[in-house]
Design a protein around this motif. Structure first.
Motif, PDB file in Angstrom:
ATOM      1  N   ASN A  65      -3.661   4.291  -1.551  1.00 30.81           N
ATOM      2  CA  ASN A  65      -4.618   4.596  -0.538  1.00 30.81           C
ATOM      3  C   ASN A  65      -5.344   5.700  -0.682  1.00 30.81           C
ATOM      4  OD1 ASN A  65      -5.096   3.200   2.434  1.00 30.81           O
ATOM      5  ND2 ASN A  65      -4.922   5.487   2.816  1.00 30.81           N
ATOM      6  N   VAL A  66      -6.512   5.704  -1.151  1.00 38.16           N
ATOM      7  CA  VAL A  66      -7.349   7.015  -1.282  1.00 38.16           C
ATOM      8  C   VAL A  66      -8.523   6.825  -0.392  1.00 38.16           C
ATOM      9  CG1 VAL A  66      -8.832   8.056  -2.913  1.00 38.16           C
ATOM     10  CG2 VAL A  66      -6.979   6.634  -3.731  1.00 38.16           C
ATOM     11  N   GLU A  67      -8.251   7.838   0.846  1.00 36.97           N
ATOM     12  CA  GLU A  67      -9.165   7.739   1.809  1.00 36.97           C
ATOM     13  C   GLU A  67     -10.586   8.409   1.296  1.00 36.97           C
ATOM     14  OE1 GLU A  67      -8.958   6.336   4.532  1.00 36.97           O
ATOM     15  OE2 GLU A  67      -7.070   6.016   4.616  1.00 36.97           O
ATOM     16  N   HIS A  68     -11.658   8.329   1.762  1.00 33.77           N
ATOM     17  CA  HIS A  68     -12.813   8.719   1.510  1.00 33.77           C
ATOM     18  C   HIS A  68     -12.946  10.267   1.779  1.00 33.77           C
ATOM     19  CE1 HIS A  68     -14.530   9.741   5.396  1.00 33.77           C
ATOM     20  NE2 HIS A  68     -14.204   8.586   5.819  1.00 33.77           N
ATOM     21  N   PHE A  69     -12.178  10.937   2.359  1.00 32.77           N
ATOM     22  CA  PHE A  69     -12.144  12.359   2.614  1.00 32.77           C
ATOM     23  C   PHE A  69     -11.124  13.011   1.623  1.00 32.77           C
ATOM     24  CE2 PHE A  69      -9.819  10.166   5.905  1.00 32.77           C
ATOM     25  CZ  PHE A  69      -8.440  10.866   5.657  1.00 32.77           C
ATOM     26  N   PHE A  70     -10.618  12.366   0.914  1.00 35.23           N
ATOM     27  CA  PHE A  70      -9.540  12.876  -0.092  1.00 35.23           C
ATOM     28  C   PHE A  70     -10.483  13.758  -1.181  1.00 35.23           C
ATOM     29  CE2 PHE A  70      -5.530  10.256   0.328  1.00 35.23           C
ATOM     30  CZ  PHE A  70      -5.233  10.614   1.733  1.00 35.23           C
ATOM     31  N   ILE A 112       0.737  -1.191   0.214  1.00 34.12           N
ATOM     32  CA  ILE A 112      -0.039  -0.204   0.049  1.00 34.12           C
ATOM     33  C   ILE A 112       0.899   1.198  -0.018  1.00 34.12           C
ATOM     34  CG2 ILE A 112      -1.711   1.212   1.079  1.00 34.12           C
ATOM     35  CD1 ILE A 112      -2.124  -1.636   2.883  1.00 34.12           C
ATOM     36  N   TYR A 113       0.610   2.192  -0.810  1.00 29.23           N
ATOM     37  CA  TYR A 113       1.162   3.662  -0.780  1.00 29.23           C
ATOM     38  C   TYR A 113       0.337   4.727  -0.350  1.00 29.23           C
ATOM     39  CZ  TYR A 113       4.371   7.429  -1.774  1.00 29.23           C
ATOM     40  OH  TYR A 113       5.203   8.381  -1.778  1.00 29.23           O
ATOM     41  N   SER A 114       0.636   5.485   0.619  1.00 28.51           N
ATOM     42  CA  SER A 114      -0.227   6.378   1.384  1.00 28.51           C
ATOM     43  C   SER A 114       0.324   7.710   1.733  1.00 28.51           C
ATOM     44  CB  SER A 114      -0.948   5.812   2.485  1.00 28.51           C
ATOM     45  OG  SER A 114       0.376   5.658   3.558  1.00 28.51           O
ATOM     46  N   ASP A 115       1.595   8.131   0.839  1.00 29.65           N
ATOM     47  CA  ASP A 115       2.430   9.209   1.035  1.00 29.65           C
ATOM     48  C   ASP A 115       1.463  10.440   0.171  1.00 29.65           C
ATOM     49  OD1 ASP A 115       3.695  11.171   2.665  1.00 29.65           O
ATOM     50  OD2 ASP A 115       5.680  10.263   1.398  1.00 29.65           O
ATOM     51  N   PHE A 116       0.252  10.668   0.400  1.00 30.50           N
ATOM     52  CA  PHE A 116      -0.171  11.820  -0.253  1.00 30.50           C
ATOM     53  C   PHE A 116      -1.533  12.004   0.485  1.00 30.50           C
ATOM     54  CE2 PHE A 116      -1.797   7.665  -2.040  1.00 30.50           C
ATOM     55  CZ  PHE A 116      -3.250   7.938  -2.465  1.00 30.50           C
ATOM     56  N   MET A 117      -2.015  13.276   0.259  1.00 35.47           N
ATOM     57  CA  MET A 117      -3.247  13.805   0.988  1.00 35.47           C
ATOM     58  C   MET A 117      -4.417  14.168   0.080  1.00 35.47           C
ATOM     59  SD  MET A 117      -2.696  13.349   4.104  1.00 35.47           S
ATOM     60  CE  MET A 117      -3.887  14.553   4.806  1.00 35.47           C
ATOM     61  N   GLU A 118      -4.172  14.500  -1.053  1.00 33.15           N
ATOM     62  CA  GLU A 118      -5.272  14.412  -2.036  1.00 33.15           C
ATOM     63  C   GLU A 118      -5.233  13.685  -3.412  1.00 33.15           C
ATOM     64  OE1 GLU A 118      -4.999  18.514  -4.450  1.00 33.15           O
ATOM     65  OE2 GLU A 118      -5.342  18.935  -2.340  1.00 33.15           O
TER      66      GLU A 118
END
Length: 225
Positions: A111-116, A73-79
């Protein structure tokens, strides 16, 4: 493995877990004692402070020695907006997968979170940058909350490669974490368009260990390390 009925078809599914915490002997034993023997473990390719511990070579060895594949999983982004930004994030994920010696033909999940914030251009950018690397493009997403489903369906209709190559890991619905033998039938929520929804995180924040519980299909399991 668990066989789940989908209409007249049987979907063969495989149970596993994911965690933001590094896998230590203590955490592994917690899962084995309380939940079951995961066939794969979702882990993050890079440390993100206050969010996720980055995977290490020694952790990979521990998991493999116990017969557990790794779902990266890659998650180092916020939008997730903009084609070029999607490509940049994808290239960073490829770098870390290569650094950790992941072989090609393994799926890398954004990793695209629902609040992005998310748009179809970013999704196309991720897919277009991952595709020539030899890895497979994937998205951890919430198909119900947030804008991912809308953006994905537009990207898929605009770009055939998205529909053909992208693998989706759904976080809905969420009936709750269970032991392996008590896992529900495979029934993830999906975007309202054609999509390869091959993974389902059906339980978050398990009570006894800091993990989430998942079911995936055999084709996805074959694309793990």
């Amino acid at each position: 493995m668990i066989e789940a009925k989908r209409g007249k078809k049987m979907t063969r599914t495989i149970w596993g877990v994911d965690s933001a915490s590094a896998v230590t002997n203590q955490l592994l034993q917690c899962v084995l004692t309380n939940y079951g023997h995961p066939k794969y473990w979702g882990r993050y390719l890079k440390t993100v402070p206050n969010a996720a511990d980055g995977l290490t070579i020694s952790e990979i060895s521990l998991l493999h020695q116990n017969g557990i594949k790794i779902m990266p999983i890659y998650s180092d982004f916020m939008e997730a907006t903009g084609y070029s930004r999607g490509q940049i994030v994808a290239r960073n994920a490829i770098f870390h997968a290569s650094r950790l010696r992941f072989p090609k033909n393994v799926v890398l999940f954004a990793n695209v979170e629902h609040f992005f914030k998310v748009d179809e251009a970013w999704i196309r950018g991720w897919v277009d940058a991952i595709f020539p690397s030899g890895y497979r493009p994937g998205f951890y997403h919430n198909p119900v909350k947030g804008n991912f489903s809308h953006a994905y369906c537009i990207a898929s209709s605009n770009h055939e490669r998205v529909m053909q190559q992208a693998i989706l890991w759904s976080s809905e619905p969420e009936p709750g974490a269970t032991k392996e033998r008590e896992a529900p039938a495979f029934n993830p929520s999906k975007p309202p368009c054609e999509a390869n929804v091959w993974g389902w995180q059906y339980g978050r924040d398990a009570a006894n260990c800091p993990i989430d519980t998942n079911l995936i299909t055999q084709p996805l399991y074959n694309l793990l390390y």
